[in-house]
Design a protein around this motif. Structure first.
Motif, PDB file in Angstrom:
ATOM      1  N   MET A   1       1.557 -14.393   7.313  1.00  0.00           N
ATOM      2  CA  MET A   1       2.551 -14.239   6.149  1.00  0.00           C
ATOM      3  C   MET A   1       2.254 -13.571   4.774  1.00  0.00           C
ATOM      4  O   MET A   1       1.013 -13.692   4.491  1.00  0.00           O
ATOM      5  N   LYS A   2       3.011 -12.813   4.462  1.00  0.00           N
ATOM      6  CA  LYS A   2       2.953 -12.040   3.103  1.00  0.00           C
ATOM      7  C   LYS A   2       2.802 -12.954   2.048  1.00  0.00           C
ATOM      8  O   LYS A   2       3.254 -14.257   2.058  1.00  0.00           O
ATOM      9  N   ASP A   3       1.871 -12.807   1.031  1.00  0.00           N
ATOM     10  CA  ASP A   3       1.833 -13.556  -0.069  1.00  0.00           C
ATOM     11  C   ASP A   3       3.427 -14.166  -0.549  1.00  0.00           C
ATOM     12  O   ASP A   3       4.205 -12.867  -0.786  1.00  0.00           O
ATOM     13  N   TRP A   4       3.746 -15.053  -0.911  1.00  0.00           N
ATOM     14  CA  TRP A   4       5.158 -15.484  -1.219  1.00  0.00           C
ATOM     15  C   TRP A   4       5.695 -15.062  -2.660  1.00  0.00           C
ATOM     16  O   TRP A   4       6.766 -14.632  -2.831  1.00  0.00           O
ATOM     17  N   LYS A   5       4.828 -15.140  -3.634  1.00  0.00           N
ATOM     18  CA  LYS A   5       5.295 -15.077  -5.084  1.00  0.00           C
ATOM     19  C   LYS A   5       5.901 -13.786  -5.145  1.00  0.00           C
ATOM     20  O   LYS A   5       6.819 -13.529  -5.815  1.00  0.00           O
ATOM     21  N   THR A   6       4.954 -12.761  -4.813  1.00  0.00           N
ATOM     22  CA  THR A   6       5.297 -11.312  -5.050  1.00  0.00           C
ATOM     23  C   THR A   6       5.091 -10.535  -3.789  1.00  0.00           C
ATOM     24  O   THR A   6       4.073 -10.646  -3.152  1.00  0.00           O
ATOM     25  N   GLN A   7       6.135  -9.879  -3.322  1.00  0.00           N
ATOM     26  CA  GLN A   7       5.797  -9.077  -2.041  1.00  0.00           C
ATOM     27  C   GLN A   7       6.081  -7.740  -2.398  1.00  0.00           C
ATOM     28  O   GLN A   7       6.964  -7.354  -3.022  1.00  0.00           O
ATOM     29  N   THR A   8       5.566  -6.703  -1.506  1.00  0.00           N
ATOM     30  CA  THR A   8       5.715  -5.143  -1.666  1.00  0.00           C
ATOM     31  C   THR A   8       6.844  -4.914  -0.342  1.00  0.00           C
ATOM     32  O   THR A   8       6.414  -4.997   0.633  1.00  0.00           O
ATOM     33  N   TRP A   9       7.972  -4.377  -0.844  1.00  0.00           N
ATOM     34  CA  TRP A   9       8.927  -4.145   0.276  1.00  0.00           C
ATOM     35  C   TRP A   9       9.216  -2.497  -0.047  1.00  0.00           C
ATOM     36  O   TRP A   9       9.759  -2.191  -1.193  1.00  0.00           O
ATOM     37  N   PHE A  10       9.050  -1.596   0.870  1.00  0.00           N
ATOM     38  CA  PHE A  10       9.486  -0.059   0.780  1.00  0.00           C
ATOM     39  C   PHE A  10       9.080   0.525  -0.539  1.00  0.00           C
ATOM     40  O   PHE A  10       9.697   1.140  -1.322  1.00  0.00           O
ATOM     41  N   GLY A  11       7.699   0.030  -1.049  1.00  0.00           N
ATOM     42  CA  GLY A  11       6.992   0.628  -2.168  1.00  0.00           C
ATOM     43  C   GLY A  11       7.126  -0.142  -3.826  1.00  0.00           C
ATOM     44  O   GLY A  11       6.970   0.515  -4.515  1.00  0.00           O
ATOM     45  N   HIS A  12       8.029  -1.083  -3.465  1.00  0.00           N
ATOM     46  CA  HIS A  12       8.501  -1.821  -4.601  1.00  0.00           C
ATOM     47  C   HIS A  12       8.153  -3.308  -4.527  1.00  0.00           C
ATOM     48  O   HIS A  12       8.065  -3.974  -3.616  1.00  0.00           O
ATOM     49  N   ASP A  13       7.228  -3.828  -5.737  1.00  0.00           N
ATOM     50  CA  ASP A  13       7.131  -5.411  -5.818  1.00  0.00           C
ATOM     51  C   ASP A  13       8.502  -5.998  -5.882  1.00  0.00           C
ATOM     52  O   ASP A  13       9.244  -5.804  -7.030  1.00  0.00           O
ATOM     53  N   VAL A  14       8.704  -6.918  -5.180  1.00  0.00           N
ATOM     54  CA  VAL A  14       9.863  -8.020  -5.411  1.00  0.00           C
ATOM     55  C   VAL A  14       9.628  -9.583  -5.619  1.00  0.00           C
ATOM     56  O   VAL A  14       8.933  -9.876  -4.591  1.00  0.00           O
ATOM     57  N   ASP A  15       9.825 -10.046  -6.666  1.00  0.00           N
ATOM     58  CA  ASP A  15       9.459 -11.420  -6.513  1.00  0.00           C
ATOM     59  C   ASP A  15      10.230 -12.468  -6.126  1.00  0.00           C
ATOM     60  O   ASP A  15      11.421 -11.909  -5.894  1.00  0.00           O
ATOM     61  N   ALA A  16       9.554 -13.506  -5.578  1.00  0.00           N
ATOM     62  CA  ALA A  16      10.368 -14.564  -4.994  1.00  0.00           C
ATOM     63  C   ALA A  16      11.588 -14.985  -5.919  1.00  0.00           C
ATOM     64  O   ALA A  16      11.678 -15.012  -7.039  1.00  0.00           O
ATOM     65  N   GLY A  17      12.861 -15.074  -5.296  1.00  0.00           N
ATOM     66  CA  GLY A  17      13.932 -15.665  -6.089  1.00  0.00           C
ATOM     67  C   GLY A  17      14.879 -14.347  -6.465  1.00  0.00           C
ATOM     68  O   GLY A  17      15.633 -14.711  -7.462  1.00  0.00           O
ATOM     69  N   THR A  18      14.456 -13.166  -6.217  1.00  0.00           N
ATOM     70  CA  THR A  18      15.132 -12.016  -6.856  1.00  0.00           C
ATOM     71  C   THR A  18      15.677 -11.122  -5.682  1.00  0.00           C
ATOM     72  O   THR A  18      15.244 -11.295  -4.638  1.00  0.00           O
TER      73      THR A  18
END
Length: 353
Positions: free
Chosen positions: A1-18
């Motif tokens: 599983m990817k790190d949960w707090k901040t993940q990279t999706w389609f070239g962008h960092d996306v924080d948990a809960g956003t």
């Protein structure tokens, strides 16, 4: 599983809960410009599975697009746990042309899992498959009937795959059909790759139908609740029809059809489905139900030639079963309303003696 707090999706960092609107580059135009599909990544506060929800894999099938947009219109909507990858239009090239197909007439839904060195269609499929399917744990793919047809809302999955059957049942449509799907189909290949995926069919091309949209939006929420990504219990009908066999009843003669049933109707063997007559109303022949069943799809074009599909029936076990299904369909507000709305797109008449 990817790190949960901040993940990279389609070239962008996306924080948990956003959530974040982003794009996936899938191919290039004749001028060499990048062609992208828009995606919203919605992340829960807590860890959980990743689910993709896609619309318009066939570019003219817009009920799924409308359903996804309806969910995204609420900025507060989203999972408490896990991620949702919301893709309103998967086949952007077909969508731009109001077409089911890609510009080269290929069906994107027969090209998965794709080929990085193949045709444009298989290259696009490869990008989509790697970036979305292989990064997800489950999938929901929203469709409509093909052009000049309509479908009563139903879910399709491989009953032998328990994870798929769980999703299909939780979605909460009144009708669930068994089947793996054809080779190269998005849901079949996604499931084979370890991402259990269901297909939802409902309504017609080129429009967003309110009752179908409501069924689809409720269904997506139901699945997320079933996977414990959202709080609460799925809203399910009291009874769901599980179908293992279907058949298209086809025209025997050319002419003009008077329909005697509508989407969602239950029928018994021998019941008149449609009457085919000449343009000056000389009767040619009558189509009858080959078995007890439920109408899951039908033509919206009354003019036919021999061999053209007219009524798509799901097989029920007996006349008693047909009456049982009809009773529960009418008792469910969403199914009854959907059936009433879809029937307004078809002229239904009583058969003449």
């Amino acid at each position: 599983m990817k790190d949960w707090k901040t993940q990279t999706w389609f070239g962008h960092d996306v924080d948990a809960g956003t959530h974040r609107n982003t794009e996936l580059e899938i191919t290039e135009s004749y001028s060499g410009r990048n062609i992208t599909i828009p995606i919203r990544v919605i992340r829960g506060v807590e860890p959980g599975p990743t689910v993709f929800v896609t619309g318009a894999l066939h570019g003219d099938e817009l009920n799924g697009t409308g359903a996804i947009r309806s969910l995204l219109a609420n900025p507060e909507w989203g999972p408490v746990r896990g991620n949702v990858l919301a893709v309103p239009v998967l086949n952007i090239l077909g969508f731009e042309r109001h077409s089911r197909y890609l510009p080269d007439r290929r069906d994107l839904n027969r090209c998965f899992p794709g080929n990085a060195s193949g045709s444009m269609a298989t290259r696009m499929a490869k990008v989509i498959f790697d970036a979305i399917v292989l990064q997800s744990d489950y999938g929901i793919d929203l469709h409509t009937a093909a052009v000049r047809r309509t479908n009563y809302p139903n879910v399709r999955c491989d009953f032998k795959n328990q994870a798929c059957k769980r999703l299909a049942t939780a979605f909460g449509a009144g009708v669930v059909l068994d089947g793996r799907g054809p080779k190269g189909a998005f849901r079949r290949e996604a499931t084979a790759a370890g991402c259990p995926t269901i297909v939802v069919e409902g309504g017609e091309v080129w429009k967003v139908e309110p009752s179908v949209l409501e069924c689809m939006t409720r269904g997506v929420v139901n699945v997320l609740k079933e996977l414990d990504m959202m709080d609460g219990e799925p809203e399910l009908p009291e009874h769901q029809v599980m179908l293992r066999q279907t058949k298209w009843v086809r025209a025997e003669r050319g002419g003009f059809m008077d329909m005697h049933v509508s989407p969602g109707s239950t029928v018994v063997a021998g019941q008149p489905l449609a009457t085919n007559s000449s343009l000056v109303h000389e009767e040619h022949n009558r189509l009858e139900a080959p078995f007890d069943g439920i109408v899951i799809g039908m033509s919206t074009l009354p003019a036919v030639q021999p061999g053209e599909p007219v009524i798509h029936l799901g097989k029920l076990s007996s006349p008693r079963r047909a009456k049982f299904v009809e009773k529960h369909t009418q008792a469910d507000d969403m199914q009854r309303t959907t059936q009433e709305h879809l029937s307004t797109n078809i002229q239904v008449t009583e058969p003449m003696d």
